[in-house]
Enzyme design. Structure first.
Site, mmCIF file in Angstrom:
data_model
loop_
_atom_site.group_PDB
_atom_site.id
_atom_site.type_symbol
_atom_site.label_atom_id
_atom_site.label_comp_id
_atom_site.label_asym_id
_atom_site.label_seq_id
_atom_site.Cartn_x
_atom_site.Cartn_y
_atom_site.Cartn_z
ATOM 1 N N HIS A 52 79.051 9.891 22.157
ATOM 2 C CA HIS A 52 77.870 10.131 21.248
ATOM 3 C C HIS A 52 77.316 8.800 20.625
ATOM 4 C CE1 HIS A 52 78.459 14.304 21.698
ATOM 5 N NE2 HIS A 52 79.752 14.215 21.217
ATOM 6 N N HIS B 263 83.351 16.081 12.473
ATOM 7 C CA HIS B 263 83.714 16.145 13.854
ATOM 8 C C HIS B 263 82.734 15.157 14.502
ATOM 9 C CE1 HIS B 263 84.073 18.770 17.829
ATOM 10 N NE2 HIS B 263 84.079 17.686 17.930
ATOM 11 N N GLU C 92 84.566 9.568 20.310
ATOM 12 C CA GLU C 92 82.967 10.104 19.668
ATOM 13 C C GLU C 92 82.107 8.743 19.807
ATOM 14 O OE1 GLU C 92 81.832 12.847 18.015
ATOM 15 O OE2 GLU C 92 83.776 13.537 18.991
#
Length: 239
Positions: A109, A58, A105
Site C-alpha cells: 500500500h 491495520h 504494508e
C-alpha cells in the site's frame, strides 16, 4: 494570417492537453482508507494471543493500486524515530516484535500512496498514518459512545450511527460471520480521507471482503440485521 493564428492556437492547445496528461500520475488514488482492526477478533481467526485491548492500526490504504513500485524497498532504519509508536499502535498482532507487517504494508500500500508527494517516503507514509490514527482516536470515540466490549450484543445501526454522528462521515464496518449465522463478530473499521487528508465517506458494496492468511476466512461488511458481538480481550463467542 488568420489561418496561421488558428494553427498556432491549436498546437498550443494540444501541448497543454498533452502536458496535463503527462503530469497526471497513472492510476493516482483519490482516497485513503485508514483501517483499524480489533485484536481479539483478529486473533480468533489467526490463532494468536494478543495483549492489546484497544483498536490498533491495520493500515493506510489508497483506494487504487497495490504493490506499485518494487524499487521502493522497506528500510526500517528510515523510521527509527517512529518505531516506539508503531510498536504500540501499529503492531504485528501475530509477531509483535517483528517488522514484517510494516514491510508488507509498505510494499503493498505504501508504494502506491507514495505517488503523492505528501507520502513519497516511508517516513511520510508511516508518520501520516500514525497522525491520522491519533486524530481519529477511534478507540476513545467508541468508549465515549458507550460502545465497549460486552457479552451483550449491539445492533449494527447503533455502532455505525454513533461513528457517523461523531465524525460526520460514513465508515465501513466489517465483521466475521460464524456459520451459525445468529451473530456477527466486530472485527474491522475503516474511516476514509480525501487526498487533502480531510475526512470523507467510505465507499463500499455489500460484497467487500478482506481476506486474511487463514484459508477461507476474512472480514466482510457487517449485515445490518444481524446482532453484533464485540468481544473483550479473552472473550469467546457463545451462541
Amino acid at each position: 494570417m488568420k489561418s496561421l493564428a488558428f494553427v498556432v492556437l491549436l498546437c498550443l492547445g494540444c501541448c497543454l492537453m498533452t502536458s496535463s496528461f503527462v503530469l497526471e500520475p497513472p492510476h493516482m488514488w483519490s482516497k485513503l482508507i485508514l483501517t483499524h482492526h480489533w485484536p481479539s477478533t483478529f486473533c480468533s481467526m489467526e490463532h494468536c494471543h494478543s495483549k492489546f485491548d484497544y483498536w490498533t492500526l491495520h493500515g493506510l490504504w489508497p483506494d487504487k493500486g497495490q504493490e506499485c513500485n518494487s524499487s521502493l524497498h522497506f528500510n526500517e532504519t528510515l523510521i527509527q524515530d517512529l518505531l516506539p509508536e508503531m510498536q504500540k499502535w501499529w503492531p504485528d498482532l501475530k509477531i509483535p516484535e517483528s517488522s514484517r507487517f510494516w514491510k508488507y504494508e509498505w510494499q503493498k500500500h505504501g508504494t502506491c500512496a507514495a505517488k503523492a508527494e505528501s507520502l513519497n517516503s516511508q517516513h511520510k507514509y508511516f508518520g501520516k498514518a500514525l497522525e491520522l490514527y491519533h486524530k481519529l482516536d477511534l478507540d476513545g470515540v467508541m468508549k465515549k459512545c458507550n460502545i465497549v466490549p460486552s457479552e451483550t450484543y449491539y445492533t449494527f445501526d447503533l455502532i455505525e450511527g454513533n461513528i457517523l454522528n461523531f465524525y460526520n462521515v460514513k465508515p465501513k464496518i466489517q465483521c466475521i460471520h460464524p456459520k451459525e449465522g445468529k451473530v456477527q463478530i466486530l472485527g474491522q473499521i475503516e474511516i476514509c480521507f480525501n487526498s487533502d487528508f480531510q475526512l470523507d465517506d467510505c465507499e463500499h458494496s455489500e460484497t467487500d471482503t478482506v481476506n486474511l492468511n487463514v484459508k477461507g476466512a476474512g472480514f466482510s461488511v457487517c449485515d445490518h440485521a444481524t446482532p453484533v458481538y464485540y468481544p473483550n480481550l479473552k472473550g469467546k463467542l457463545s451462541v
